[in-house]
Design a protein around this motif. Sequence first.
Motif, short mmCIF file in Angstrom:
data_model
loop_
_atom_site.label_atom_id
_atom_site.label_comp_id
_atom_site.label_asym_id
_atom_site.label_seq_id
_atom_site.Cartn_x
_atom_site.Cartn_y
_atom_site.Cartn_z
N VAL A 279 40.04 37.69 56.18
CA VAL A 279 40.50 36.88 55.05
C VAL A 279 41.98 37.05 54.79
O VAL A 279 42.57 36.35 53.97
CB VAL A 279 39.69 37.20 53.77
CG1 VAL A 279 38.25 36.76 53.92
CG2 VAL A 279 39.78 38.68 53.43
N MET B 59 43.79 32.27 48.47
CA MET B 59 42.60 32.97 48.02
C MET B 59 42.98 34.05 47.02
O MET B 59 43.98 34.75 47.17
CB MET B 59 41.87 33.61 49.20
CG MET B 59 40.45 34.06 48.87
SD MET B 59 39.35 32.67 48.49
CE MET B 59 39.30 31.85 50.10
N PHE C 65 41.08 37.28 44.65
CA PHE C 65 39.90 38.14 44.63
C PHE C 65 39.82 38.86 43.29
O PHE C 65 40.82 39.04 42.59
CB PHE C 65 39.97 39.16 45.76
CG PHE C 65 40.13 38.56 47.12
CD1 PHE C 65 39.03 38.13 47.86
CD2 PHE C 65 41.40 38.40 47.68
CE1 PHE C 65 39.18 37.56 49.11
CE2 PHE C 65 41.55 37.82 48.94
CZ PHE C 65 40.45 37.40 49.65
N LYS D 51 36.09 32.78 35.10
CA LYS D 51 36.09 32.33 36.50
C LYS D 51 36.37 30.83 36.57
O LYS D 51 37.13 30.36 37.42
CB LYS D 51 34.74 32.63 37.17
CG LYS D 51 34.41 34.09 37.37
CD LYS D 51 33.02 34.23 37.94
CE LYS D 51 32.48 35.64 37.78
NZ LYS D 51 31.08 35.78 38.22
N GLY E 221 41.14 29.38 46.53
CA GLY E 221 39.78 29.80 46.24
C GLY E 221 39.73 31.08 45.43
O GLY E 221 40.75 31.72 45.16
N ILE F 99 37.15 34.62 45.09
CA ILE F 99 35.99 35.41 45.53
C ILE F 99 35.89 36.65 44.65
O ILE F 99 36.86 37.39 44.50
CB ILE F 99 36.11 35.83 47.00
CG1 ILE F 99 36.15 34.60 47.91
CG2 ILE F 99 34.95 36.74 47.40
CD1 ILE F 99 36.33 34.92 49.39
N GLU F 100 34.72 36.85 44.08
CA GLU F 100 34.46 38.05 43.30
C GLU F 100 33.63 39.01 44.15
O GLU F 100 32.63 38.62 44.75
CB GLU F 100 33.68 37.72 42.02
CG GLU F 100 33.33 38.95 41.20
CD GLU F 100 32.44 38.65 40.00
OE1 GLU F 100 32.32 39.52 39.13
OE2 GLU F 100 31.88 37.54 39.94
N TYR F 101 34.06 40.27 44.20
CA TYR F 101 33.31 41.30 44.91
C TYR F 101 32.64 42.23 43.89
O TYR F 101 33.24 42.61 42.89
CB TYR F 101 34.21 42.14 45.81
CG TYR F 101 34.71 41.42 47.03
CD1 TYR F 101 33.83 40.89 47.97
CD2 TYR F 101 36.07 41.26 47.25
CE1 TYR F 101 34.28 40.22 49.10
CE2 TYR F 101 36.55 40.60 48.38
CZ TYR F 101 35.64 40.08 49.30
OH TYR F 101 36.10 39.42 50.41
N GLY G 123 29.28 39.36 47.29
CA GLY G 123 30.45 38.51 47.15
C GLY G 123 30.06 37.15 46.62
O GLY G 123 29.08 36.55 47.08
N VAL H 23 31.52 33.52 46.36
CA VAL H 23 32.57 32.56 46.72
C VAL H 23 32.54 31.49 45.63
O VAL H 23 31.85 30.47 45.76
CB VAL H 23 32.32 31.98 48.12
CG1 VAL H 23 33.47 31.08 48.55
CG2 VAL H 23 32.13 33.10 49.14
N GLU I 122 32.90 27.68 46.05
CA GLU I 122 31.82 27.01 46.78
C GLU I 122 30.53 26.96 45.98
O GLU I 122 29.67 26.12 46.25
CB GLU I 122 31.57 27.71 48.11
CG GLU I 122 32.72 27.59 49.11
CD GLU I 122 32.39 28.23 50.45
OE1 GLU I 122 31.23 28.70 50.61
OE2 GLU I 122 33.28 28.28 51.32
N GLY J 244 27.15 36.97 43.13
CA GLY J 244 27.00 36.47 44.49
C GLY J 244 25.87 37.07 45.28
O GLY J 244 24.96 37.69 44.73
#
Length: 515
Positions: A198, A279, A281, A292, A302, A304-306, A317, A319, A322, A331
């Motif tokens: 990524v 992106m 994060f 969010k 984009g 992305i949450e981890y 994760g 996304v 999406e 996620g």
Amino acid sequence: MTAEELLAQDFGTLADVIRAQAAELGEKPALVDANRTISYRELDELMDRIAAALQRDGVKTGEAVAVCATTSVEYGATFFGILRAGAVVAPLAPSSTPESLAMMLKDCGARIFFLDSGVAKQLQDVAGEISATRIALDGSDAGQAFEAWLAPAGARPAPVEIDPDQGFNIIYSSGTTGAPKGIVQPHRMRWGQIRRGVYPQDSVTMISTPLYSNTTLVSYLPTISNGGTAVLMPKFDAEQFLKLSEKHRATHAMLVPVQYRRLLERPDFDSYDLSSYRMKFATSAPFSAELKRQVLDRWPGGLIEYYGMTEGGGSCGLVAHEYPDKLHTVGKPLPGHDIRLIGEDGQELPQGEIGEVVGRSGAMMVGYHNQPGKTSEAEWWSPEGLRYIRTGDVGRFDEDGFLTLMDRKKDMIISGGFNIYPSDLEAEIVKHEAVLEAAVVGVASDKWGETPVAFVALKPGQKIEAEALKAWVNERLGKTQRLADLKLVDGLPRSHIGKVLKRELRDGYRGAATA
């Protein structure tokens, strides 16, 4: 062998990858801070000089070397140089109390300690407890000047053999007044993270959280391993973040939720050109679905949450761009990550049930440094005999396999992205001669996400004002731990078996804890 070929291997070292990137990228900027920029060639050469100096001073493979300082190019390069020497990096939080820093230095066994003038001043009262040789990254009188300590230009360290299960770094879970737990993360774990695609070679990543934080490292390490540029901020400032993002045409950023909130709350946020972002994060703290959605609506690129732990195990994760209908979740499990839910009896629960989250993957800590008992408590073993890491979080999988977190089983508070352990704060409060017992809970805070509030019962016949006691306690706590409020109560609510009912305290709280 090229960097791409190295990264395609099942195992390798970050130090070797940076060497290969330097040969290929040469003068491309690797690290940038407010004072200087160094290229991949310069980074590789500086890593050699650091590693050679460490070996000259007797540092052995697998031995810990500590760093505690403000983020800078020198700090970023030192982190990598320690690894090239075959040593283990122990990055410590400057916000910790002096006593905790001394404790962590002793626990990791570091004989070399990199610091700066701010940390040296903080350690004055415990200087006699620290025997490690001091190297001043900022050239101050905090120790030997970094430039003078370095091995001569052109020096090369002796080659070292790295076992995949050897420690890469030791991250302390709590720079607090209690006994911090040193989480030993192996090279195998980090190798899996730095291979993430990524962060392509043309990425420019904003590093706005401290280098002692795992949140930072999961972004910083793959940026450099893949040949990108890391823009280092010594301290997060919303205006500076936006200016630097625009100036450097930033493509990636890892931020904790409270930072997103502070950025989006700025009246001039929409006036900055953030079109270069691809992106963003987020990790480390609860991230509301509403926030969010604001990020998706107002910030290009984009999101992305981890979800995961510094200890490793299983991670999820989301996304977000999406799956806009799943913003209330964290996620799905990442590829190669096995996440299960278990009940109070330790048995696995079926889909739809609420239970404690446990996880397994190639990214798992070796254990807590020098604390085998704590390591055992953090593990769950499946019926097949496989090792999982317990999160202490309670959640539920929906019918699509997305995980929703219901609550934290443990009482850990996450404030501004930092972990605060209530038991450590409680132990400090009860040291006051007037205090009988105390309980600390996390309450919602617009500024920090969560913030600690104490409920205190005094000994019979004792008197002290709540504000005076709060001030006394806060003087003894690290900057990230300090109480937002303190309430005096007649007694703490308890269950029939004597357990303090913290939920009642949290739910019944009324006060100005958003400061």
